[in-house]
Design a protein around this motif. Structure first.
Motif, mmCIF file in Angstrom:
data_model
loop_
_atom_site.group_PDB
_atom_site.id
_atom_site.type_symbol
_atom_site.label_atom_id
_atom_site.label_comp_id
_atom_site.label_asym_id
_atom_site.label_seq_id
_atom_site.Cartn_x
_atom_site.Cartn_y
_atom_site.Cartn_z
ATOM 1 N N PHE A 35 -13.694 -21.966 -5.246
ATOM 2 C CA PHE A 35 -12.682 -22.162 -4.198
ATOM 3 C C PHE A 35 -11.306 -22.500 -4.767
ATOM 4 C CE2 PHE A 35 -12.753 -26.324 -5.279
ATOM 5 C CZ PHE A 35 -13.134 -27.316 -4.381
ATOM 6 N N LEU A 36 -11.205 -22.567 -6.110
ATOM 7 C CA LEU A 36 -9.892 -22.722 -6.735
ATOM 8 C C LEU A 36 -9.014 -21.512 -6.418
ATOM 9 C CD1 LEU A 36 -8.515 -24.799 -8.628
ATOM 10 C CD2 LEU A 36 -9.184 -23.356 -10.549
ATOM 11 N N SER A 37 -9.658 -20.400 -6.035
ATOM 12 C CA SER A 37 -8.913 -19.183 -5.694
ATOM 13 C C SER A 37 -8.218 -19.297 -4.343
ATOM 14 C CB SER A 37 -9.855 -17.975 -5.669
ATOM 15 O OG SER A 37 -10.844 -18.142 -4.664
ATOM 16 N N SER A 97 -5.565 -19.950 -1.929
ATOM 17 C CA SER A 97 -4.122 -20.070 -2.155
ATOM 18 C C SER A 97 -3.542 -21.368 -1.594
ATOM 19 C CB SER A 97 -3.393 -18.870 -1.546
ATOM 20 O OG SER A 97 -3.589 -18.835 -0.140
ATOM 21 N N HIS A 98 -4.120 -21.847 -0.464
ATOM 22 C CA HIS A 98 -3.638 -23.105 0.115
ATOM 23 C C HIS A 98 -3.877 -24.259 -0.856
ATOM 24 C CE1 HIS A 98 -4.725 -20.474 3.534
ATOM 25 N NE2 HIS A 98 -3.657 -20.984 4.108
ATOM 26 N N ARG A 99 -5.062 -24.252 -1.476
ATOM 27 C CA ARG A 99 -5.401 -25.336 -2.400
ATOM 28 C C ARG A 99 -4.511 -25.271 -3.642
ATOM 29 N NH1 ARG A 99 -10.071 -25.454 -1.330
ATOM 30 N NH2 ARG A 99 -10.213 -27.517 -0.409
ATOM 31 N N MET A 100 -4.239 -24.043 -4.095
ATOM 32 C CA MET A 100 -3.356 -23.894 -5.247
ATOM 33 C C MET A 100 -1.959 -24.414 -4.916
ATOM 34 S SD MET A 100 -2.012 -20.426 -7.011
ATOM 35 C CE MET A 100 -1.212 -20.398 -8.611
ATOM 36 N N ASN A 101 -1.452 -24.041 -3.749
ATOM 37 C CA ASN A 101 -0.108 -24.441 -3.353
ATOM 38 C C ASN A 101 0.032 -25.963 -3.329
ATOM 39 O OD1 ASN A 101 2.540 -24.255 -2.407
ATOM 40 N ND2 ASN A 101 1.934 -24.020 -0.283
ATOM 41 N N SER A 145 -8.648 -14.255 -13.914
ATOM 42 C CA SER A 145 -9.506 -13.372 -13.128
ATOM 43 C C SER A 145 -9.069 -13.339 -11.665
ATOM 44 C CB SER A 145 -10.963 -13.835 -13.211
ATOM 45 O OG SER A 145 -11.111 -15.119 -12.624
ATOM 46 N N ASP A 146 -8.277 -14.333 -11.254
ATOM 47 C CA ASP A 146 -7.761 -14.392 -9.888
ATOM 48 C C ASP A 146 -6.306 -13.919 -9.898
ATOM 49 O OD1 ASP A 146 -7.894 -15.579 -7.008
ATOM 50 O OD2 ASP A 146 -6.067 -16.429 -7.896
#
Length: 822
Positions: free
Chosen positions: A707-709, A711-715, A736-737
């Motif tokens: 779930f690191l992929s 985008s909300h969590r990355m932001n 890979s993402d």
């Protein structure tokens, strides 16, 4: 009388909704739910559910989509704690009385006040004839919900009939023969004439249903909401203009012009245009809370444009001279030359024209007589911490009145777990304050009815009421004699749609949804409901359907190099920097390239491992070691960072967070939490620090990042810092993402990536740190923020390390905490 009939009808509809909810939930078989929850059986449920759409034909289409998804979430909440380490204790009780009403069995069972586990209304219990021990399961059992507590008794509701209530037309659900027999045994026991000792039952608390019941009641009321057509179609018939618009005074308009940026002023103007729904998107650091306070000021002191135009258009009679005016006034108002008799009697708090300020000091807020069009506002947020952030800011800065003067309006914060900083305006505190005064003791006793009347009176006098979304549906607000003209929902993108419906039942005339769909969404426990889009907020759904959104574009928090990446990837490069923000966020440690505004550290030899409990949470011990080394070097060189208010360590995985906390405790003792703030991505929503270290954790040969992929969590994860974001991860795995690949490659192109080899302590050696110093000519390189294909000349390899800095941004949300397994 018509109002009473309307209220009676609402109560009837609510009672009907609650009864349906109870019949569905209390009719479930706990064993069957656990079986359905097994991973291999989840796919069977997905085909039966409608996926959340952007628009709906009518109320039936809307309700048939959301009701099944809501009940999937109920199932997940019931099963959530079945494997928890701190499981509920099975408690033996005696059935004192049993009766039947409206198809339910109503039980009165014993309850001891000294019980460790507190039971409250709407708590769901598993009631069984045999005690639940370990993995063994009783043969006779059923669900029961707590209705209330009466002295030493609990009043419970059970549904023991064989009739099954269907959720949708497409689902066929029937009770199994073993479960029917189980309920029959339960019914025989509680209705028998046996002695109390023979009528023993065991209860096990599973979860609280309070919030989701309120969401369900709101969902059932969708057809009666004034905005239902807008909610279904994401279109408004008229956007509000002309005579519908509202105006603010010249001084207040001038204040906003001088103190707000263009996008903030545009948001206020849209609100004054009387558009029914106003959507305001607040990316990281763009002054979302300040905008909300400005909107409150505008709303509280606006008047209809048609009134202003009528006043300007009045025909004037003949103009009198000053002497004639004086003579006229003296005859009409003789006290003008002396003392107005009314001045001898000061009005009490709550009288027209006088409103208590709140909390600590009860000086009246003098309301100018021309403020005839005062509105009442309900401000909500999904969580207590997000709510208290707004309350505290209002208490600290106040609002601006028609003359642009600062004042604190009468406000009340209702609900539980208010932060100590806003306790002075919490309803419980204000009630205790009134009850404790000598005057109030003479006027009324201390009975429960008196407390209720005090609460109602405080709520009715308040100009602004603050409540979480869930608590806005509490009976406390329903008892209030006054409704709300405007509802403002902060962090609206973090709430599931049924939760957003709760405050709309106040029959308000205008709604402001403020949030950012590009940051973390609502937490949804059910994977089945999540896959069907249940986590999509009303804000995001309306935005996708084309409803106009006002985005705040000027950010005042982050160094420009931190702002750059999220602006490009998430906000179509719309974000711009506030005046002097680079100078305000430049720090001494930027002299070292490895501590610059943005750095990516490639721990290419690191490896992740899974939690022994196989819960899906992961840990990367190599990243833990490197983070410890980095922290030690930073605070050694810059002791001012040795504070949890200055530096944060963030990771998306609970097990990594726990491991980091344990290691810091080993190194620094019990005071470690005061030195550094360590938490999950979800736990850092709405927060900011000077420096943030982000540990990605995922490092494997398969390129799996789970779930690191998201985008909300990355932001959110990479945008918590004001001056420096230091990302630690495996570049090969993250590439890979596509989104993470963009981040890593932008760092590589601009030589802002550091490769770290073992022994990792060498990276922070004196010799290597010397090579990391930024030269003056490097600092003169203009704008390394735009991700040029050609690297700027300040890059070089030092001691085998590709050193890099690069840009990203900080966020504005709330402490929603803790979704986290893959």
């Amino acid at each position: 009388m018509a109002i009473d009939k309307g209220k009676f009808q609402e109560d009837e509809e609510e009672a009907s909704a609650v009864a349906r909810f109870h019949k569905i939930v209390l009719g479930w078989d706990y064993k069957q739910l656990a079986k359905e929850n097994e991973r291999e059986n989840r796919k069977d449920s997905k085909g039966k559910l409608s996926v959340v759409k952007n628009t709906y034909k009518d109320a039936d289409d809307y309700f048939e989509t959301y009701e099944p998804l809501l009940f999937e979430e109920v199932k997940a909440q019931i099963l959530q704690n079945q494997d928890a380490e701190e499981a509920s204790v099975c408690k033996m009780r005696l059935v004192m009385e049993c009766s039947e009403a409206d198809g339910f069995h109503i039980l009165l069972v014993t309850y001891e006040h000294e019980e460790e586990e507190y039971l409250a209304p709407n708590d769901l219990l598993l009631l069984s004839i045999e005690e639940v021990k370990g993995s063994s399961f009783p043969s006779s059992y059923g669900f029961a919900v707590v209705e209330n507590r009466q002295n030493n008794l609990l009043r419970l509701r059970m549904y023991l009939a064989e009739e099954v209530v269907q959720i949708t037309k497409n689902t066929k659900y029937s009770r199994t023969e073993p479960f029917i027999q189980s309920l029959s045994n339960m019914r025989s026991l509680i209705t028998s004439s046996a002695s109390l000792l023979d009528k023993r039952v065991f209860s096990l608390k599973l979860c609280s249903l309070s919030t989701i019941i309120r969401e369900y009641i709101a969902l059932r009321s969708i057809s009666s909401l004034p905005f239902k057509d807008l909610i279904f179609t994401a279109a408004e018939k008229s956007c509000g203009s002309g005579d519908d618009a509202w105006k603010i005074s010249g001084p207040l308009h001038e204040f906003f012009t001088e103190n707000l940026n263009k996008s903030q002023k545009e948001a206020i103007d849209v609100g004054l245009s009387r558009r029914s729904f106003v959507l305001i998107q607040g990316p990281p650091g763009t002054g979302k809370t300040q905008t909300i306070l400005s909107i409150l000021g505008a709303i509280m002191h606006a008047t209809p444009a048609r009134v202003q135009s009528k006043e300007r258009g009045l025909k004037r009679r003949f103009q009198m001279t000053i002497e004639e005016k004086d003579n006229h006034w003296a005859q009409a108002s003789p006290w003008m030359l002396n003392v107005n008799p009314r001045d001898a009697i000061m009005p009490e708090d709550g009288d027209d024209g006088f409103f208590p300020t709140s909390g600590n000091d009860m000086k009246p807020e003098v309301v100018d007589s021309n403020r005839k069009y005062r509105k009442r506002v309900l401000v909500c947020a999904p969580s207590n911490s997000a709510l208290d952030e707004i309350v505290l800011r209002l208490l600290t800065t106040g609002l601006r009145d028609e003359n642009a003067q600062t004042y604190t309006p009468k406000i009340v914060r209702i609900g539980v777990r208010a932060h100590h900083s806003v306790m002075s305006v919490s309803l419980d505190h204000l009630v205790a304050q009134k009850r404790g005064s000598a005057v109030d003791k003479q006027k009324q006793g201390n009975t429960g009815s008196d407390v209720d009347s005090i609460r109602t009176s405080i709520l009715d006098e308040a100009a602004i009421v603050f409540a979480t979304l869930s608590f806005s549906g509490s009976p406390l607000l329903a008892k209030s004699n006054r409704g709300f003209d405007v509802v403002i929902i902060d962090e609206a993108a973090q709430a599931v749609e049924p939760a957003t419906l709760i405050p709309l039942a106040t029959r308000c005339k205008q709604v402001f949804l403020v949030g950012d769909p590009k940051q973390l969404p609502a937490t949804v426990i059910s994977t089945v409901a999540q896959d069907a889009g249940y986590g999509t907020s009303m804000f995001e759904r309306l935005q996708k359907a084309g409803y106009p959104v006002n985005m705040l574009k000027t950010q005042y928090r982050m160094h420009p190099e931190i702002r750059s990446f999220p602006s490009k990837e998430f906000y179509e490069e719309a974000l711009e920097d506030g005046a002097d923000i680079e100078a305000q966020t430049t720090r001494d440690w930027h002299k070292y390239r490895c501590f610059g505004p943005f750095c990516f550290f490639d721990i290419h030899e690191g490896r992740e491992s899974q939690h022994p409990g196989a819960t899906g949470s992961r840990v990367n011990l190599d990243e833990v070691e490197f983070v410890l080394l980095m922290y030690h070097r930073l605070v050694t060189m810059y002791p001012e960072l040795k504070s949890s208010s200055q530096i944060a360590i963030i990771s998306p995985y609970n097990y990594q967070v726990k491991t980091l906390k344990d290691r810091f405790k080993e190194m620094f003792g019990s005071e470690s939490d005061k030195l550094v703030d360590i938490n999950t991505v979800d736990g850092f929503q709405g927060r900011e620090k000077d420096v943030a270290i982000f540990s990605c954790v995922r490092a494997n040969d398969k390129g799996e990042i789970g779930f690191l992929s998201n985008s909300h969590r990355m932001n959110v994860g990479i945008t918590r810092a004001k001056s420096s974001v230091l990302v630690v991860g495996s570049a090969a795995t993250l590439k890979s993402d596509p989104l993470w690949k963009n981040l890593v490659e932008s760092a590589e192109k601009r030589n802002r990536l550091f490769k770290v080899s073992k022994p990792m302590s060498d990276f922070f050696s004196e010799e290597n740190m010397e090579t990391m110093k930024v030269r003056e000519k490097d600092m003169e390189i203009p704008d390394a923020l735009e991700f040029e294909d050609e690297a700027p000349p300040l890059a070089a390899n030092y001691v085998g390390n590709d050193d890099n800095e690069f840009g990203d941004g900080g966020g504005d949300e709330d402490d929603a905490a803790l979704a986290e397994e893959d």
